[in-house]
Structures are given as C-alpha cells and as structure tokens.
Motif scaffolding. Structure first.
Motif, PDB file in Angstrom:
ATOM      1  N   ARG A  16       9.765  -1.395  -5.332  1.00  0.00           N
ATOM      2  CA  ARG A  16       8.575  -1.779  -6.105  1.00  0.00           C
ATOM      3  C   ARG A  16       7.318  -1.818  -5.242  1.00  0.00           C
ATOM      4  O   ARG A  16       6.206  -1.800  -5.751  1.00  0.00           O
ATOM      5  CB  ARG A  16       8.780  -3.150  -6.763  1.00  0.00           C
ATOM      6  N   MET A  17       7.503  -1.874  -3.916  1.00  0.00           N
ATOM      7  CA  MET A  17       6.355  -1.977  -3.015  1.00  0.00           C
ATOM      8  C   MET A  17       6.139  -0.717  -2.188  1.00  0.00           C
ATOM      9  O   MET A  17       5.433  -0.752  -1.178  1.00  0.00           O
ATOM     10  CB  MET A  17       6.528  -3.188  -2.092  1.00  0.00           C
ATOM     11  N   LEU A  18       6.765   0.388  -2.582  1.00  0.00           N
ATOM     12  CA  LEU A  18       6.495   1.653  -1.885  1.00  0.00           C
ATOM     13  C   LEU A  18       5.017   2.032  -2.039  1.00  0.00           C
ATOM     14  O   LEU A  18       4.394   1.692  -3.045  1.00  0.00           O
ATOM     15  CB  LEU A  18       7.385   2.759  -2.469  1.00  0.00           C
ATOM     16  N   PRO A  19       4.410   2.698  -1.043  1.00  0.00           N
ATOM     17  CA  PRO A  19       5.058   3.330   0.101  1.00  0.00           C
ATOM     18  C   PRO A  19       5.189   2.445   1.352  1.00  0.00           C
ATOM     19  O   PRO A  19       5.844   2.839   2.303  1.00  0.00           O
ATOM     20  CB  PRO A  19       4.143   4.522   0.402  1.00  0.00           C
ATOM     21  N   THR A  21       6.921  -0.089   2.067  1.00  0.00           N
ATOM     22  CA  THR A  21       8.272  -0.482   2.421  1.00  0.00           C
ATOM     23  C   THR A  21       9.127   0.689   2.918  1.00  0.00           C
ATOM     24  O   THR A  21      10.295   0.507   3.237  1.00  0.00           O
ATOM     25  CB  THR A  21       8.956  -1.149   1.212  1.00  0.00           C
ATOM     26  N   LYS A  22       8.533   1.869   2.996  1.00  0.00           N
ATOM     27  CA  LYS A  22       9.237   2.996   3.623  1.00  0.00           C
ATOM     28  C   LYS A  22       9.489   2.703   5.098  1.00  0.00           C
ATOM     29  O   LYS A  22      10.503   3.120   5.665  1.00  0.00           O
ATOM     30  CB  LYS A  22       8.417   4.276   3.479  1.00  0.00           C
ATOM     31  N   SER A  23       8.575   1.987   5.748  1.00  0.00           N
ATOM     32  CA  SER A  23       8.709   1.721   7.180  1.00  0.00           C
ATOM     33  C   SER A  23       8.688   0.237   7.529  1.00  0.00           C
ATOM     34  O   SER A  23       8.905  -0.113   8.686  1.00  0.00           O
ATOM     35  CB  SER A  23       7.582   2.422   7.951  1.00  0.00           C
ATOM     36  N   MET A  24       8.439  -0.625   6.542  1.00  0.00           N
ATOM     37  CA  MET A  24       8.389  -2.061   6.804  1.00  0.00           C
ATOM     38  C   MET A  24       9.270  -2.800   5.800  1.00  0.00           C
ATOM     39  O   MET A  24       9.166  -2.555   4.595  1.00  0.00           O
ATOM     40  CB  MET A  24       6.944  -2.586   6.693  1.00  0.00           C
ATOM     41  N   LYS A  60      15.894  -3.057   8.985  1.00  0.00           N
ATOM     42  CA  LYS A  60      15.486  -4.456   8.839  1.00  0.00           C
ATOM     43  C   LYS A  60      15.443  -5.199  10.185  1.00  0.00           C
ATOM     44  O   LYS A  60      15.374  -6.420  10.216  1.00  0.00           O
ATOM     45  CB  LYS A  60      16.452  -5.181   7.902  1.00  0.00           C
ATOM     46  N   ARG A  61      15.468  -4.458  11.277  1.00  0.00           N
ATOM     47  CA  ARG A  61      15.511  -5.096  12.600  1.00  0.00           C
ATOM     48  C   ARG A  61      14.307  -6.016  12.831  1.00  0.00           C
ATOM     49  O   ARG A  61      14.387  -6.990  13.580  1.00  0.00           O
ATOM     50  CB  ARG A  61      15.561  -4.016  13.684  1.00  0.00           C
ATOM     51  N   ALA A  62      13.176  -5.718  12.186  1.00  0.00           N
ATOM     52  CA  ALA A  62      11.975  -6.530  12.381  1.00  0.00           C
ATOM     53  C   ALA A  62      12.200  -7.984  11.983  1.00  0.00           C
ATOM     54  O   ALA A  62      11.571  -8.890  12.547  1.00  0.00           O
ATOM     55  CB  ALA A  62      10.809  -5.949  11.581  1.00  0.00           C
ATOM     56  N   ILE A  63      13.111  -8.231  11.039  1.00  0.00           N
ATOM     57  CA  ILE A  63      13.397  -9.607  10.637  1.00  0.00           C
ATOM     58  C   ILE A  63      14.039 -10.371  11.789  1.00  0.00           C
ATOM     59  O   ILE A  63      13.638 -11.499  12.113  1.00  0.00           O
ATOM     60  CB  ILE A  63      14.315  -9.619   9.398  1.00  0.00           C
ATOM     61  N   GLU A  64      15.020  -9.751  12.429  1.00  0.00           N
ATOM     62  CA  GLU A  64      15.683 -10.400  13.563  1.00  0.00           C
ATOM     63  C   GLU A  64      14.698 -10.629  14.709  1.00  0.00           C
ATOM     64  O   GLU A  64      14.697 -11.693  15.342  1.00  0.00           O
ATOM     65  CB  GLU A  64      16.865  -9.550  14.032  1.00  0.00           C
ATOM     66  N   ASP A  65      13.861  -9.641  14.984  1.00  0.00           N
ATOM     67  CA  ASP A  65      12.881  -9.791  16.062  1.00  0.00           C
ATOM     68  C   ASP A  65      11.905 -10.927  15.770  1.00  0.00           C
ATOM     69  O   ASP A  65      11.497 -11.660  16.679  1.00  0.00           O
ATOM     70  CB  ASP A  65      12.106  -8.484  16.253  1.00  0.00           C
TER      71      ASP A  65
END
Length: 292
Positions: A16-19, A21-24, A60-65
């Motif tokens: 629903r939030m593209l584009p 969320t293609k990279s974030m 989804k690695r950004a969440i862990e970071d």
C-alpha cells in the motif's frame, strides 16, 4: 494468566506504500522523527511487556539495526558534546529484550504468528501490528491484556468504522457486555457492507492463547493463498470463548498513504517544539487553498 510477551509481525511487503517500500521496510517509515515500529514497541513496553519477538522477512534488516547499539554514532555524539541526542540513541538500544525470527515467504498474518510458537513457549501473548499506531492514556494493548487476564481468554482489539469501509477489515459479530466489550459469536474476513454482521472492525491488536497455534494449523489458506488469523480465530470459537474490546484512543493507519500523512501531522502537533510553527503553516496553507 499473565501476559508478558509480545509478537510484532513485520514481514509484510507494504504494497500500500509503494514505491518507497521497495527499498525501505514499511515499519521504518518515519512518523515525525521515529519509525513506525518504535511507537509500537513503546506501546508494548508501557503495557508491562518485557519480551518482544519481531517477525521479519527479506529486506527488513534495518529494523534489527535500529534497535541495536550504534557504538560509532554514540562515540561521535559524545565527542561532539551532543549529550541529549546521545541519550536518545542509547535508550533505543536498551528499550527491552527484542528477538527476531524470519518468515521466509509472505504467506499471511496467520503464518507469521505460527513462527512465534517456539518463542512464546506455551504462554499467552500480545500481538501488535506495525500498521497501526495507537495514542491513548492507557496503552491500547494494555486495555486488552486487562480483560484477557481477568477472563482468561483471547481478546481482539476493535473499533467501529463507517459501513462503507467494512470490506477492508475483519468484522466481529458479538454480544455487547458493556464498556466496549463483546463476547464474539462470529468473525467475517472483509465482508461487503451487505454481508457484514456489524461495523465493529478488527484492528491491529490482539491477546492470544497458545491454542491459536493448533487452530492456525487446521485452517486452510484463505484469500490470495494466505493464512488468515481471522479464519483461525473463527475456528477457535468452536472450543473456547473469545472477547473483543473497543480500544479507547486515537488510531492511525500508517500503512496507507493518507493515514501516514495524517499521523505525521497530528503527532507533530502533539510535540511542543513543533506545534506553533506547524499550526501557523497549516493556517496559511488553508487560506491559500481556499483562495484558489
């Protein structure tokens, strides 16, 4: 029955939030100066949760970071004397015990919940979806936990929505028990307004018991080949009571573009250092638009 663990499904693709969320990850989209998932984790902590499992997926690695320590940044801020910013960064890394497991295929919310079975280890647990930010005096999930612990049964967070929007939600057919509490009789996933038994819609907060895992395994895939949590809860109704509670507070659907914009504006207005200048800007903008 004591609820001390929470599960945050965060493996969805965010279509629903593209584009963007293609990279974030959609959970990392900023609301003022914090990502969406920060607000969700804060809600769980304020409700007394001390153990959080985040279900992640590819990209989804950004969440862990984000929830990890950042020693380089902390060193830089300390060297520059930016101690207020340093305090904020350090607090993020020490908020709560957070664990991660990966959902390898996007097979629906029900499948994501199944990935939490080993971690919750037979205990009741809270579920908080990252699409919803709830701002309330008493944390939204806490309102459900209190009922779940008192009745020793699962509780679903709900709110009344306009009839024309019921097809976007799971809908509850329930017996009112007072104070916004219902005993659930039937659940329907995304019915048409003509088919909907009510306009009491399921939102992104649940308290579940371990029996839900067997129900999920017995539930066939629903729309789009995905395993729907609502369908599994309907299955669970045959063997135990389930309750629903209208959550008191402001809910922001930040998984939609309009909801994301509204959340940023309204939560910015709640920030003292931003409120006056933002109000002035909005008033001037309204005047300009009305003059066009």
């Amino acid at each position: 029955m004591r609820v001390r663990k929470a599960v945050i499904p965060a493996a969805g693709l965010g279509t629903r939030m593209l584009p963007i969320t293609k990279s974030m990850p959609k959970e990392m989209l900023p609301i003022v100066d914090k990502p969406v998932i920060h607000y969700v984790v804060e809600e769980a902590i304020k409700a007394g949760i001390d153990d959080i499992l985040i279900i992640t997926g590819k990209g989804k690695r950004a969440i862990e970071d984000y929830f990890d320590r950042s020693f380089e940044l902390e060193f830089y801020l300390r060297e520059k004397g930016k101690f207020e910013e340093l305090k904020q960064i350090e607090e993020i890394g020490e908020m709560v015990d957070i664990y991660y497991v990966r959902q390898k295929k996007p097979l629906g919310l029900g499948d994501a919940i199944l990935h939490a079975e080993k971690h919750v280890n037979g205990e009741p647990f809270a579920v908080l979806l990252g699409d919803d930010i709830i701002v309330s005096e008493k944390p939204g999930i806490k309102q459900l936990i209190e009922i779940a612990e008192r009745r020793e049964a699962p509780v679903i967070g709900v709110e009344r929505v306009p009839w024309e929007l019921v097809s976007r939600y799971g809908i509850v057919d329930g017996e009112p028990l007072g104070d916004g509490v219902y005993q659930v009789k039937h659940l329907v996933e995304k019915p048409s307004p003509q088919e909907a038994p009510s306009n009491v819609a399921i939102i992104g907060r649940y308290v579940l018991t371990p029996e839900v895992f067997d129900a999920l395994r017995e539930t066939p895939p629903g729309r789009g080949g995905e395993l729907q949590l609502t369908d599994a809860l309907q299955e669970l109704l045959s063997s135990q009571n389930i309750f629903a509670k209208e959550i008191k507070g402001e809910r922001y659907d930040v998984g939609s573009k309009l909801g994301f914009v509204i959340a940023n504006i309204e939560l910015s207005l709640k920030r003292g250092e931003l409120r006056e200048e933002l109000l002035t800007f909005l008033k001037n903008l309204l005047r300009e638009v009305s003059d066009e």
